[in-house]
Design an enzyme around this catalytic site. Structure first.
Site, PDB file in Angstrom:
ATOM      1  CD  GLU A 143      -2.772  -1.398   2.368  1.00  0.00           C
ATOM      2  OE1 GLU A 143      -2.861  -0.467   3.187  1.00  0.00           O
ATOM      3  OE2 GLU A 143      -3.335  -2.496   2.532  1.00  0.00           O
ATOM      4  CD  GLU A 247      -4.067  -6.071   4.184  1.00  0.00           C
ATOM      5  OE1 GLU A 247      -4.999  -5.403   4.691  1.00  0.00           O
ATOM      6  OE2 GLU A 247      -2.870  -5.791   4.311  1.00  0.00           O
TER       7      GLU A 247
END
Length: 314
Positions: A143, A247
Site C-alpha cells: 500500500e 487483503e
C-alpha cells in the site's frame, strides 16, 4: 483504504554504507527465473484461498483449527505480518504443511535502505527465510500508494523512484544471499491517496524482473463491487503476472449484505482467470470492524460456498 494502522516505530540495524558500484550491482541483480509466479506458482484455472487470522480469544493454532473445522480444509495461504526490524522466521510456525506462507514485511523510510544502512538487516532476513527451505511469498512495503504508512510516497518526497530503488536493492540482496525460495509480491492499494499524478500506482512498479506476483488490497468500505476494487490491477498486470488479492473482507451493512458481497467476490473470481489467489483479512481484533468470515450465519455460509467450489481448490 489501509487495512492496518501505521506501522510501529522501528529501528534499522546499522551497517556500513555500500559503495556506489555495489549499489548499482544490487539494484541490477535479478534472481534466477523460476517461471510464472516464481517459486510459488499459481494453479492454472484455480484460485488459492487463504487468510490472515487473528481471532479474539484464540491463539494462532486455535484460529487455524477453528477454520479447518468450519471449512473442511486448511488455509491454502497463511498470511503473517512482521515488523521491519523483527528477525524473520527460520521455521514455519503455525503454518500447516499443505499451506504456503505469505509474509507482509513492514517497510521503512526509503533513505534507510537506499543509502545502504539496512543491508545487514536485509541480508539476515534473507538468510532466515532461505533456511525455511520451502517456497513462500514476501509482500514488502504494501500500500505504498497510500498516505498512511511511513513507507508511502507521501512520506518520502513524493518521488516513487526511491521506492523502486529500495525494492530492487532488497531483491538484489536476497538474490546474493541465495533466498531463491521467495516469490516477491508487489501490492499497492486499490486506489491511490492522494490521487495525484506522482502517486499513481504504476509509478511504484519495480519492473517485471523484480516482481513475481502482483497484489492488491481492497475492501468494500463504500459498497464498491469486486470489479471496481480489482479490475484496475487485473487489467494493468494480469496478462504478465498472477494476481493475488492480498487483503480483502466483506463489510456488514446489515441484512445479508456481507454474504451477498462474498458471493459476488466468488463469482468475480470465477470469471476472472487472471486472479490466482485471494487472502481474507479474517479478524475481529482490528479497530472496530469485524472482518471475520463467521460474524453472521449467512456470511459463514457464503464463505463456505466459495471454499467448497472447485475453482477455489488451487
Amino acid at each position: 483504504m489501509s487495512s492496518l494502522g501505521p506501522a510501529a516505530t522501528v529501528t534499522a540495524s546499522p551497517s556500513a554504507s555500500a559503495s556506489a558500484s555495489a549499489t548499482a550491482s544490487k539494484n541490477a541483480k535479478v534472481a534466477r527465473d523460476t517461471g510464472r509466479g516464481g517459486p510459488v506458482s499459481p494453479a492454472t484455472g484455480k484460485v488459492m484461498l487463504g487468510a490472515y487470522l487473528s481471532l479474539s480469544g484464540r491463539s494462532a493454532s486455535e484460529s487455524l483449527a477453528l477454520r479447518r473445522s468450519q471449512l473442511g480444509r486448511d488455509q491454502r495461504i497463511v498470511h503473517q505480518f512482521w515488523a521491519w526490524d523483527e528477525a524473520m522466521p527460520r521455521t514455519r510456525s503455525n503454518v500447516p504443511s499443505s499451506s504456503t506462507l505469505m509474509i507482509s514485511w513492514h517497510g521503512v523510510a526509503w533513505n534507510k535502505i537506499n543509502g545502504g544502512a539496512s543491508d545487514k538487516l536485509i541480508a539476515a532476513a534473507a538468510r532466515n527465510l532461505a533456511a525455511q527451505g520451502k517456497p513462500l511469498l514476501v509482500r514488502w512495503a504494501w500500500e505504498m500508494n497510500g498516505d498512511w504508512f511511513e513507507w508511502g510516497g507521501a512520506s518520502n518526497g513524493k518521488n516513487a523512484d526511491g521506492y523502486v530503488s529500495a525494492w530492487r536493492r532488497i531483491h538484489g540482496i536476497f538474490a546474493d544471499e541465495g533466498a531463491d525460495n521467495v516469490s516477491w509480491v508487489w501490492s499497492p492499494n486499490w486506489n491511490s491517496s492522494p490521487g495525484d499524478a506522482w502517486n499513481k500506482m504504476q509509478r511504484y512498479y519495480p519492473g517485471d524482473d523484480y516482481v513475481d506476483w502482483v497484489g492488491v488490497s481492497g475492501y468494500n468500505f463504500y459498497k464498491e463491487s469486486p470489479a471496481t476494487l480489482f479490475n484496475p490491477i487485473v487489467n494493468a498486470y494480469g496478462a504478465k503476472k498472477p494476481i493475488i488479492v492480498t487483503e480483502t473482507a466483506a463489510i456488514d451493512f446489515g441484512g445479508t449484505t456481507k454474504a451477498d458481497w462474498t458471493d459476488d467476490l466468488a463469482a468475480y473470481a470465477r470469471r476472472t482467470p487472471e486472479l490466482s489467489a485471494i487472502v481474507w483479512f479474517d479478524t475481529d481484533t482490528h479497530n472496530d470492524t469485524n472482518f471475520r468470515i463467521d460474524s453472521t450465519t449467512a456470511s459463514l455460509a457464503a464463505y463456505r460456498r466459495m471454499a467448497a467450489n472447485s475453482h477455489f481448490q488451487g
